[in-house]
Scaffold this motif. Structure first.
Motif, PDB file in Angstrom:
ATOM      1  N   VAL A   1      -3.996  19.627  -2.537  1.00 56.25           N
ATOM      2  CA  VAL A   1      -3.898  18.534  -2.897  1.00 56.25           C
ATOM      3  C   VAL A   1      -4.099  17.376  -2.200  1.00 56.25           C
ATOM      4  N   ILE A   2      -5.106  16.664  -2.765  1.00 60.37           N
ATOM      5  CA  ILE A   2      -5.616  15.273  -1.152  1.00 60.37           C
ATOM      6  C   ILE A   2      -4.968  14.087  -1.847  1.00 60.37           C
ATOM      7  N   GLU A   3      -4.748  13.707  -0.490  1.00 56.76           N
ATOM      8  CA  GLU A   3      -4.044  11.975  -1.195  1.00 56.76           C
ATOM      9  C   GLU A   3      -4.963  10.906  -0.842  1.00 56.76           C
ATOM     10  N   LEU A   4      -5.003  10.128  -1.482  1.00 59.54           N
ATOM     11  CA  LEU A   4      -6.256   9.553  -0.237  1.00 59.54           C
ATOM     12  C   LEU A   4      -5.184   7.611  -0.744  1.00 59.54           C
ATOM     13  N   GLY A   5      -5.520   6.999   0.505  1.00 59.31           N
ATOM     14  CA  GLY A   5      -4.983   5.303   0.463  1.00 59.31           C
ATOM     15  C   GLY A   5      -5.708   4.522   0.482  1.00 59.31           C
ATOM     16  N   PRO A   6      -6.029   3.511  -0.860  1.00 58.95           N
ATOM     17  CA  PRO A   6      -6.530   2.305  -0.606  1.00 58.95           C
ATOM     18  C   PRO A   6      -5.813   1.864   0.492  1.00 58.95           C
ATOM     19  N   PRO A   7      -6.548   1.302   1.249  1.00 67.66           N
ATOM     20  CA  PRO A   7      -6.199  -0.445   2.573  1.00 67.66           C
ATOM     21  C   PRO A   7      -5.229  -1.352   1.898  1.00 67.66           C
ATOM     22  N   TYR A   8      -4.253  -1.814   2.065  1.00 61.40           N
ATOM     23  CA  TYR A   8      -3.520  -2.813   2.451  1.00 61.40           C
ATOM     24  C   TYR A   8      -3.316  -3.448   3.202  1.00 61.40           C
ATOM     25  N   SER A   9      -2.553  -4.593   3.376  1.00 64.57           N
ATOM     26  CA  SER A   9      -2.415  -5.598   3.947  1.00 64.57           C
ATOM     27  C   SER A   9      -1.282  -5.851   4.407  1.00 64.57           C
ATOM     28  N   ASP A  10      -0.476  -5.325   3.882  1.00 66.29           N
ATOM     29  CA  ASP A  10       0.925  -4.980   4.323  1.00 66.29           C
ATOM     30  C   ASP A  10       1.910  -3.501   4.717  1.00 66.29           C
ATOM     31  N   PRO A  11       1.141  -2.607   4.862  1.00 61.39           N
ATOM     32  CA  PRO A  11       1.376  -1.227   4.625  1.00 61.39           C
ATOM     33  C   PRO A  11       2.590  -0.805   5.768  1.00 61.39           C
ATOM     34  N   VAL A  12       4.251  -1.242   5.437  1.00 58.69           N
ATOM     35  CA  VAL A  12       5.141  -1.173   5.438  1.00 58.69           C
ATOM     36  C   VAL A  12       5.336   0.234   5.471  1.00 58.69           C
ATOM     37  N   MET A  13       4.928   1.061   5.454  1.00 56.56           N
ATOM     38  CA  MET A  13       4.823   2.854   5.672  1.00 56.56           C
ATOM     39  C   MET A  13       4.625   2.976   6.946  1.00 56.56           C
ATOM     40  N   ASP A  14       3.360   2.523   7.308  1.00 53.52           N
ATOM     41  CA  ASP A  14       2.123   3.067   7.881  1.00 53.52           C
ATOM     42  C   ASP A  14       2.821   2.967   8.998  1.00 53.52           C
ATOM     43  N   GLY A  15       2.348   3.970   9.629  1.00 54.13           N
ATOM     44  CA  GLY A  15       1.965   4.221  11.505  1.00 54.13           C
ATOM     45  C   GLY A  15       1.039   3.830  12.332  1.00 54.13           C
ATOM     46  N   PRO A  16       1.055   3.541  13.419  1.00 54.99           N
ATOM     47  CA  PRO A  16       0.154   2.834  14.129  1.00 54.99           C
ATOM     48  C   PRO A  16      -1.582   3.620  13.673  1.00 54.99           C
ATOM     49  N   VAL A  17      -1.977   4.818  13.767  1.00 56.17           N
ATOM     50  CA  VAL A  17      -3.185   5.237  13.761  1.00 56.17           C
ATOM     51  C   VAL A  17      -4.069   5.188  11.932  1.00 56.17           C
ATOM     52  N   ILE A  18      -2.316   5.380  11.296  1.00 58.01           N
ATOM     53  CA  ILE A  18      -2.917   4.964   9.876  1.00 58.01           C
ATOM     54  C   ILE A  18      -3.278   3.083   9.689  1.00 58.01           C
ATOM     55  N   GLN A  19      -2.496   2.643   9.985  1.00 57.36           N
ATOM     56  CA  GLN A  19      -2.153   1.597  10.032  1.00 57.36           C
ATOM     57  C   GLN A  19      -4.266   0.739  10.520  1.00 57.36           C
ATOM     58  N   GLU A  20      -4.252   1.780  11.526  1.00 51.38           N
ATOM     59  CA  GLU A  20      -5.412   0.622  12.668  1.00 51.38           C
ATOM     60  C   GLU A  20      -6.643   1.620  11.800  1.00 51.38           C
ATOM     61  N   ALA A  21      -6.758   2.693  10.569  1.00 52.07           N
ATOM     62  CA  ALA A  21      -7.828   3.350  10.011  1.00 52.07           C
ATOM     63  C   ALA A  21      -7.930   2.359   8.733  1.00 52.07           C
ATOM     64  N   THR A  22      -6.909   1.624   8.040  1.00 55.20           N
ATOM     65  CA  THR A  22      -6.559   1.075   6.602  1.00 55.20           C
ATOM     66  C   THR A  22      -7.206  -0.387   7.292  1.00 55.20           C
ATOM     67  N   ASN A  23      -6.072  -0.945   8.398  1.00 52.81           N
ATOM     68  CA  ASN A  23      -7.339  -1.903   8.538  1.00 52.81           C
ATOM     69  C   ASN A  23      -8.571  -2.498   8.617  1.00 52.81           C
ATOM     70  N   ALA A  24      -8.776  -1.291   9.805  1.00 51.57           N
ATOM     71  CA  ALA A  24     -10.696  -1.039   9.293  1.00 51.57           C
ATOM     72  C   ALA A  24     -10.956  -0.948   8.137  1.00 51.57           C
ATOM     73  N   VAL A  25     -10.882  -0.357   7.647  1.00 49.18           N
ATOM     74  CA  VAL A  25     -11.592  -0.454   6.030  1.00 49.18           C
ATOM     75  C   VAL A  25     -11.131  -2.491   5.058  1.00 49.18           C
ATOM     76  N   LEU A  26     -10.085  -2.479   4.837  1.00 48.18           N
ATOM     77  CA  LEU A  26      -9.970  -3.330   5.347  1.00 48.18           C
ATOM     78  C   LEU A  26     -11.228  -4.767   5.388  1.00 48.18           C
ATOM     79  N   GLU A  27     -10.902  -4.745   6.648  1.00 53.57           N
ATOM     80  CA  GLU A  27     -11.727  -5.805   7.003  1.00 53.57           C
ATOM     81  C   GLU A  27     -12.782  -5.626   6.897  1.00 53.57           C
TER      82      GLU A  27
END
Length: 261
Positions: A48-74
């Motif tokens: 199963v593949i799980e895809l996460g769209p970026p979010y401005s306040d990712p309360v559950m995500d650790g630093p590695v995922i936050q860094e990646a999703t912030n780059a996507v958001l930007e």
């Protein structure tokens, strides 16, 4: 009728292993590469593949995922771009694709519109970490109408009453949180996960996948002793960041090797 995700978990069980669920941020490091990465994950043996769209306040995500999703958001990524990624992945693999999203993104887009667009893109359903079944009537109705899975989270702190509600509302699997807090790697997975899966089993849950902090083949092998699937995010995102799609494939294959019972 069983869903594509349920069939994938059951097929893994029939082969004497647990399912491997791999998370990647949608659009990271860019849209074409994120599609290639998800397909590579499938080719490496993900069920199963799980895809996460970026979010401005990712309360559950650790630093590695936050860094990646912030780059996507930007980069200007929007919800409509998520469906392009899902469509790109499902055109190239039969492995079911779930979207793990914070609920505000769905509400902003429109719950019915989101369900329709996800189904049209070939998506299998949603994992919703920050909404509980008792607050999800509109989503439950939309998912019934479109045939999408709804994966709710069960935590070690969940009451028996709450677990019953999660069991009744979930379709696909129950996302079993191994430890309280944010995603990321842990040196040793919380013993609470075993206890929580045992409680879910007592309540009739037949598909429980463990996530949060699962990062090594040894973690996956440990989960294979008691659950139906292992969910890995941070270790895969780091591999993609540091080694590109080839690096991701290598790490994914090693993790998948831990799924045998």
């Amino acid at each position: 009728m069983t869903s594509a995700v349920e069939r994938a978990i059951d097929a893994a069980r029939a082969e004497g292993r647990i399912a491997f669920v791999g998370y990647l941020p949608a659009g990271y490091p860019d849209v074409p590469t994120s599609i290639d990465a998800a397909v590579a994950l499938a080719e490496a043996g993900a069920d199963v593949i799980e895809l996460g769209p970026p979010y401005s306040d990712p309360v559950m995500d650790g630093p590695v995922i936050q860094e990646a999703t912030n780059a996507v958001l930007e980069s200007g990524f929007r919800t409509r771009d998520l469906f392009e990624v899902v469509r790109g992945v499902t055109a190239r693999t039969d492995v079911p694709v779930l979207v793990m999203t914070y609920w505000n993104l769905v509400v902003q887009y429109g719950i019915d519109r989101y369900a329709d667009d996800l189904a049209a893109a070939g998506g299998a359903g949603l994992i919703t970490p920050d909404i509980t079944p008792d607050a999800a009537d509109e989503w439950i109705a939309a998912s019934e109408r479109t045939g999408l899975d709804r994966v709710f989270l069960a935590a070690p702190t969940s009451t028996d009453e709450r677990l019953d509600m999660i069991r009744d509302a979930s379709r696909g699997f129950v996302y079993t949180v191994s430890t309280m807090g944010i995603t990321g790697e842990r040196a040793e997975l919380d013993k609470a996960a075993r206890t929580l899966v045992a409680r879910l089993r007592e309540r009739g849950v037949t598909r429980a996948c463990v996530g949060i902090g699962v990062s090594t083949p040894e973690h996956v092998a440990g989960i294979a002793e008691y659950a139906d699937g292992a969910i890995v995010g941070t270790a895969l995102v780091r591999a993609l960041r540091d080694g590109g799609v080839a690096g991701l494939s290598e790490v994914a294959r090693a993790l998948v090797a831990g799924t045998s019972r």
